[in-house]
Scaffold this active site. Structure first.
Site, PDB file in Angstrom:
ATOM      1  N   ASN A 100       0.873  -1.166   0.000  1.00  0.00           N
ATOM      2  CA  ASN A 100       0.000   0.000   0.000  1.00  0.00           C
ATOM      3  C   ASN A 100       0.912   1.217   0.000  1.00  0.00           C
ATOM      4  O   ASN A 100       1.809   1.306   0.832  1.00  0.00           O
ATOM      5  CB  ASN A 100      -0.880  -0.032   1.255  1.00  0.00           C
ATOM      6  CG  ASN A 100      -1.529   1.305   1.551  1.00  0.00           C
ATOM      7  OD1 ASN A 100      -1.703   1.678   2.694  1.00  0.00           O
ATOM      8  ND2 ASN A 100      -1.912   2.035   0.533  1.00  0.00           N
ATOM      9  N   GLU A 482     -19.035  25.919  -1.948  1.00  0.00           N
ATOM     10  CA  GLU A 482     -18.819  24.566  -1.436  1.00  0.00           C
ATOM     11  C   GLU A 482     -19.317  24.457   0.010  1.00  0.00           C
ATOM     12  O   GLU A 482     -19.907  23.435   0.385  1.00  0.00           O
ATOM     13  CB  GLU A 482     -17.326  24.209  -1.548  1.00  0.00           C
ATOM     14  CG  GLU A 482     -16.915  22.856  -1.012  1.00  0.00           C
ATOM     15  CD  GLU A 482     -17.618  21.664  -1.647  1.00  0.00           C
ATOM     16  OE1 GLU A 482     -18.328  21.820  -2.649  1.00  0.00           O
ATOM     17  OE2 GLU A 482     -17.470  20.547  -1.099  1.00  0.00           O
ATOM     18  N   LYS A 486     -22.222  21.834   1.207  1.00  0.00           N
ATOM     19  CA  LYS A 486     -22.037  20.842   2.287  1.00  0.00           C
ATOM     20  C   LYS A 486     -23.207  20.905   3.272  1.00  0.00           C
ATOM     21  O   LYS A 486     -23.721  19.882   3.702  1.00  0.00           O
ATOM     22  CB  LYS A 486     -20.720  21.072   3.058  1.00  0.00           C
ATOM     23  CG  LYS A 486     -19.444  20.742   2.314  1.00  0.00           C
ATOM     24  CD  LYS A 486     -19.127  19.273   2.200  1.00  0.00           C
ATOM     25  CE  LYS A 486     -19.646  18.623   0.968  1.00  0.00           C
ATOM     26  NZ  LYS A 486     -18.983  18.667  -0.265  1.00  0.00           N
ATOM     27  N   GLU A 489     -26.288  19.429   1.646  1.00  0.00           N
ATOM     28  CA  GLU A 489     -26.195  17.978   1.440  1.00  0.00           C
ATOM     29  C   GLU A 489     -26.494  17.176   2.699  1.00  0.00           C
ATOM     30  O   GLU A 489     -27.190  16.168   2.639  1.00  0.00           O
ATOM     31  CB  GLU A 489     -24.776  17.596   0.964  1.00  0.00           C
ATOM     32  CG  GLU A 489     -24.505  17.891  -0.488  1.00  0.00           C
ATOM     33  CD  GLU A 489     -23.082  17.509  -0.876  1.00  0.00           C
ATOM     34  OE1 GLU A 489     -22.909  16.849  -1.909  1.00  0.00           O
ATOM     35  OE2 GLU A 489     -22.130  17.884  -0.152  1.00  0.00           O
ATOM     36  N   LYS A 604     -23.344   8.868  -4.357  1.00  0.00           N
ATOM     37  CA  LYS A 604     -21.921   9.203  -4.409  1.00  0.00           C
ATOM     38  C   LYS A 604     -21.476   9.456  -5.844  1.00  0.00           C
ATOM     39  O   LYS A 604     -20.692  10.352  -6.119  1.00  0.00           O
ATOM     40  CB  LYS A 604     -21.115   8.049  -3.803  1.00  0.00           C
ATOM     41  CG  LYS A 604     -19.625   8.311  -3.734  1.00  0.00           C
ATOM     42  CD  LYS A 604     -19.309   9.324  -2.663  1.00  0.00           C
ATOM     43  CE  LYS A 604     -17.870   9.773  -2.686  1.00  0.00           C
ATOM     44  NZ  LYS A 604     -17.734  11.143  -2.141  1.00  0.00           N
TER      45      LYS A 604
HETATM   46  C1  G6P Z   1     -22.356  13.604  -6.832  1.00  0.00           C
HETATM   47  C2  G6P Z   1     -21.682  13.559  -5.474  1.00  0.00           C
HETATM   48  C3  G6P Z   1     -20.852  14.830  -5.260  1.00  0.00           C
HETATM   49  C4  G6P Z   1     -19.853  14.987  -6.388  1.00  0.00           C
HETATM   50  C5  G6P Z   1     -20.540  14.978  -7.756  1.00  0.00           C
HETATM   51  C6  G6P Z   1     -19.531  14.881  -8.875  1.00  0.00           C
HETATM   52  O1  G6P Z   1     -23.313  14.610  -6.834  1.00  0.00           O
HETATM   53  O2  G6P Z   1     -22.648  13.445  -4.453  1.00  0.00           O
HETATM   54  O3  G6P Z   1     -20.165  14.744  -4.023  1.00  0.00           O
HETATM   55  O4  G6P Z   1     -19.147  16.187  -6.225  1.00  0.00           O
HETATM   56  O5  G6P Z   1     -21.394  13.838  -7.873  1.00  0.00           O
HETATM   57  O6  G6P Z   1     -18.894  13.647  -8.763  1.00  0.00           O
HETATM   58  P1  G6P Z   1     -17.492  13.304  -9.395  1.00  0.00           P
HETATM   59  O7  G6P Z   1     -17.275  11.877  -9.029  1.00  0.00           O
HETATM   60  O8  G6P Z   1     -17.617  13.515 -10.872  1.00  0.00           O
HETATM   61  O9  G6P Z   1     -16.502  14.237  -8.795  1.00  0.00           O
END
Ligand code: G6P
Length: 609
Positions: A100, A482, A486, A489, A604
């Protein structure tokens, strides 16, 4: 970030190793493998895909043996594939290694080894370790590992076995986590405690540059000079779920605290302590290419889009190239002006976001060169781009992105410095200053994360507020957006991120005692202006929480609460300002009793349009 395990004792090794890997899957899940000794043979089994693919392949296979090592991978060098999965072996197949970390000097080591006749079968940095141990091996595996690691630059946690010493596991670490679990007539190696918590709670935490020599009844430690080291056993108290989150209550909090390490890993090999030039392996652009670009278009979604916004300020100021910003879902439909002199910079944690991928393809179709900033090796965005600069944040499990964001900012700063230098837009002094400041950011992040009790009080006070306004200017407009994202979210409180100068054109009408304003008040070009914007809010009975520099005395005259962060250049400050904004959202959500790691309605990775 990968997970490694090792076992020696009286049980059958395979199930213990698979069980350990399962508990480390949060560290990586793009391929997995194990090696087990039995009857004088080393059996290696590995497979691309989640651990379940390997587990199914091994279902019903009688491997036997009671000593072995295993690995769950999060690719950094070499895409996820069967060949690149660990364990890796030397030319003879007698020495097996799991790793790792990142071996920074693997390319030059590999060239030397190939010139001396070694045969490589993978694209990984790890495989050099197996061949280095092979060269140094003279009947003493621990000594061979010690000699091999003397030649390594970078980070590693290693577990190594050799067919000629079938009762022995050797482990070593530098800058990557490694623990040894002590059982009764059995011992364990792992990246993290949860891997063996079902068997023992007695743990040796290992320091950097230590070699551990392990058999089923004893564990010894040696330094790089070969001398014995004393290391006491600790008894851990965590339950298994807590241990998986490194003792943190949520993955999000763990990932916030991983940022200093993630930032260091992302800087590693690209910026050096001597602050020499930035090295960007994988960039895919020659100096000539960089000079021929006349515009950069950045494509991203969500948090990555906010990183892009701060990146625009960095690149425009340091490179003097125009930067256009687009959320990917807009770019793909707005008929953008893109041609072969455009560089499309695509930013994505997952590398699989459908809109971002479509934006990338659209930019390519129009002739742009594409450079990706991505966290997942071998992802679609990475594969389809001409060059990729990875953020070495490791897997991000919490839906709300934290360490991916700050490492994206770090890579964008490196790009701006490199391009600025190549295009002659940066004076050598400014260049050197920024590199020096960038280098200290992980340390400053550590400093901030060591003590933020005031912030928790602030979160408690405001957790039932009606709404939040986040304001910032310059690169910290991105911080405001941002920060607001947050809170939305995970705390489900309405929040708006706004350019502070725009407040008077609308949002200021919202100010009343049920609305709190978070003002990102970093010293820089527009600091005085932000102070005026704070006064405008105060004049309307609004409460103000300021995110400000540690030594800023002025701000105390303006704000109701001050969250202090270490100082850096304004262009780099979004990296450090992200920490309190993430933590504020986290603690507000926690006081509200929310499910933090998997907030309602969100995913995600959004792989549909
Ligand atoms: C979703 C996630 C966000 C992320 C976005 C873009 O909305 O919940 O946390 O910023 O997608 O994802 P990526 O994998 O392209 O950065």
């Amino acid at each position: 970030m990968c997970g490694i395990v090792g076992y020696t004792g009286g049980r059958e090794a395979c199930p213990v190793l698979l069980d350990g890997l399962k508990r480390l899957e949060y560290r990586g899940y793009d391929s997995a493998g194990i090696a087990v000794f039995n009857d004088g043979r080393v059996a290696v089994h590995k497979a691309a895909g989640k651990l379940s693919v390997l587990a199914s392949a091994l279902d019903g296979v009688q491997l036997g043996g009671s000593i072995g090592i295993g690995h769950t991978r999060w690719a950094t060098h070499g895409r996820p594939s069967d060949e690149n999965a660990h364990p890796h072996v030397d030319c003879s197949g007698e020495i097996v290694v799991v790793h790792n970390g990142i071996i920074e000097n693997y390319l030059s080591l590999k060239e030397d080894l190939v010139a001396r006749g070694h045969r490589f079968t993978s694209e990984t940095d790890t495989e050099v370790v197996a061949h280095l141990v092979e060269e140094a091996y003279d009947g003493d595996l621990a000594e061979a590992v010690r000699q091999a690691i003397l030649r390594l630059d970078g980070s590693f946690a290693l577990a190594v076995m050799c067919r000629h010493e079938p009762n022995l596991l050797v482990a070593a670490r530098r800058h990557s986590p490694l623990v040894v679990g002590v059982g009764s007539n059995e011992n364990f190696i792992a990246s993290d405690v949860p891997a063996f918590l079902a068997y023992t709670k007695r743990v040796h935490f290992i320091e950097d540059d230590t070699v551990a020599v392990i058999n089923r009844t004893s564990v010894e430690f040696r330094g790089l000079d070969g001398r014995p080291i004393v290391n006491n056993v600790h008894e851990v108290e965590w339950d298994a779920a807590m241990a998986e989150r490194g003792g943190y209550e949520h993955f999000m909090l763990k990932e916030i605290h991983e940022q200093p390490v993630a930032l260091r890993e992302t800087m590693r090999g690209r910026l050096s302590s001597e602050h020499a030039d930035v090295a960007l392996e994988g960039l895919g652009l020659s100096d000539e290419d960089i000079r021929s670009i006349d515009k950069i278009v950045i494509v991203a979604c969500g948090t990555a889009y906010h990183a892009a916004m701060a990146g625009k300020y960095m690149i425009e100021r340091l490179v003097r190239l125009p930067v256009e910003l687009d959320v990917a879902s807009e770019l793909r439909y707005r008929d953008p002006i893109i041609d072969d002199r455009t560089l499309a910079l695509v930013i994505s944690q997952s590398g699989e976001t459908a809109d971002t991928l479509a934006g990338l393809r659209e930019a390519r179709r129009r002739g742009a060169r594409v450079l990706a900033v991505c966290n997942v090796v071998g992802s679609s965005v990475a594969r389809e781009s001409g060059g990729v600069l990875y953020t070495y944040a490791g897997p991000e499990i919490a839906v709300a992105s934290t360490k991916a964001y700050t490492t994206q900012l770090m890579v964008l700063a490196l790009i701006a410095l490199h391009f600025g230098r190549v295009r002659g837009a940066l004076t050598p002094d400014r260049d050197a200053d920024l590199r020096r400041m960038l280098w200290t950011i992980p340390e400053q992040a550590d400093l901030f994360l060591a003590d933020y009790g005031d912030l928790i009080d602030c979160a408690e006070r405001y957790h039932n507020i009606g709404g939040f306004l986040y304001m910032g200017r310059g690169p910290n407009l991105a911080s405001a957006l941002e920060g607001a994202l947050k809170i939305k979210e995970i705390a489900y409180i309405h929040a708006e991120g706004y350019a502070a100068g725009e407040m008077k054109h609308g949002p200021i009408a919202m100010i009343d005692p049920t609305m709190a304003t978070v003002a990102v008040s970093t010293k820089g070009r527009t600091y005085e202006k932000v102070l005026s914007n704070i006064l405008e809010v105060k004049a309307r009975m609004g409460e103000v929480i300021a995110v400000a520099g540690r030594h800023d005395e002025e701000i105390a005259k303006y704000a109701d609460h001050i969250i202090r962060v270490p100082e850096t250049d304004e262009l780099l400050s979004p990296i450090l300002n992200a920490l309190p904004l993430q933590l504020l959202a986290y603690h507000v959500a926690k006081f509200r009793g929310h499910e933090i790691d998997q907030p309602r309605n969100l995913a995600k990775s959004v792989t549909v349009e």
